[in-house]
Scaffold this active site. Structure first.
Site, short mmCIF file in Angstrom:
data_model
loop_
_atom_site.label_atom_id
_atom_site.label_comp_id
_atom_site.label_asym_id
_atom_site.label_seq_id
_atom_site.Cartn_x
_atom_site.Cartn_y
_atom_site.Cartn_z
N ILE A 22 -16.86 8.86 -58.22
CA ILE A 22 -16.52 7.45 -58.39
C ILE A 22 -15.11 7.20 -57.86
O ILE A 22 -14.28 8.11 -57.84
CB ILE A 22 -16.63 7.06 -59.89
CG1 ILE A 22 -16.42 5.55 -60.09
CG2 ILE A 22 -15.72 7.88 -60.76
CD1 ILE A 22 -16.76 5.05 -61.49
N CYS A 23 -14.87 5.95 -57.44
CA CYS A 23 -13.56 5.48 -57.04
C CYS A 23 -13.10 6.17 -55.76
O CYS A 23 -13.76 6.04 -54.73
CB CYS A 23 -12.58 5.67 -58.20
SG CYS A 23 -11.00 4.82 -58.03
N ALA A 24 -12.01 6.90 -55.78
CA ALA A 24 -11.52 7.61 -54.59
C ALA A 24 -12.19 8.97 -54.42
O ALA A 24 -12.07 9.59 -53.36
CB ALA A 24 -10.01 7.79 -54.67
N TYR A 29 -14.11 3.32 -53.80
CA TYR A 29 -13.09 2.30 -54.02
C TYR A 29 -12.68 1.76 -52.65
O TYR A 29 -12.50 2.52 -51.70
CB TYR A 29 -11.88 2.92 -54.73
CG TYR A 29 -10.89 1.89 -55.20
CD1 TYR A 29 -11.06 1.25 -56.41
CD2 TYR A 29 -9.79 1.57 -54.42
CE1 TYR A 29 -10.16 0.30 -56.85
CE2 TYR A 29 -8.88 0.62 -54.85
CZ TYR A 29 -9.07 -0.01 -56.07
OH TYR A 29 -8.18 -0.96 -56.50
N SER A 58 -19.90 5.61 -56.79
CA SER A 58 -19.61 4.34 -57.43
C SER A 58 -18.22 3.86 -57.02
O SER A 58 -17.42 4.63 -56.49
CB SER A 58 -19.71 4.49 -58.95
OG SER A 58 -19.64 3.25 -59.60
#
Length: 184
Positions: A101-103, A122, A150
């Site tokens: 998720i994210c980075a 992200y 995500s």
């Protein structure tokens, strides 16, 4: 009971890490948190997390899923860890899930797990030009085969619920979600 590894790096995004661990444990999934180095992990907003173990202690263990929380510089530390990259490649070879998720999808990309896959991250955290074999999309959660990605802290709950669904089924996911009393 499914077993999941959540590696924790200095500077990880605490909202993502804690949400993932909490929701998966609510679904009666055996979650093992492992720090890249001995000692407490200070997350990106200063929250101090204590991992269950160190990554070295679980290097040779098998997990149904490895889930990477994002945040900076946490995702950069995960990406630089050759032990983790080797575990992720072994995960792919064994036909088991990897999620980020994210980075942290950058870590999956660096390990080669996103080649020929559709993924999200992200905004701006992954240089799509470096990975022309990856189809990056702007969606909250993307599942492509055994890869789950995500967008960021705001999608952490949806991400964790989707992981529950993949590991324990829709009914278990719905049970966990109902108990959270999420707004509709």
């Amino acid at each position: 009971m499914p077993r999941v590894l959540v590696p924790l790096a200095q500077g990880c995004e605490e909202l993502e890490a804690v949400t993932i661990v909490d929701l998966l444990r609510r679904a009666e999934i055996d979650v093992v948190t492992a720090s890249l180095h001995d000692g407490p992990v200070t997350a990106s907003r200063g929250t101090v997390l204590l991992a269950d173990t160190a990554l070295d202690a679980v290097l040779d263990e098998d997990f149904e899923m490895i889930v990477l929380p994002g945040g900076l510089p946490g995702a950069k530390h995960l990406e630089a860890d050759q032990r983790l990259l080797a575990m992720l490649r072994r995960q792919r070879s064994a036909g088991r899930y990897a999620a980020a998720i994210c980075a942290a999808p950058q870590v999956l990309a660096r390990a080669g797990l996103l080649d020929e896959k559709t993924a999200t991250s992200y905004p701006g955290s992954v240089n799509a030009a470096e990975y022309p074999r990856v189809n990056f999309v702007d969606r909250p959660v993307v599942v492509d085969g055994l890869i789950v990605t995500s967008r960021g802290p705001g999608t952490a709950m949806d991400f964790a619920l989707r992981l529950i669904e993949l590991l324990r089924g829709r009914e278990r996911r719905d049970q966990v979600e109902r108990a959270l009393v999420r707004a509709t």
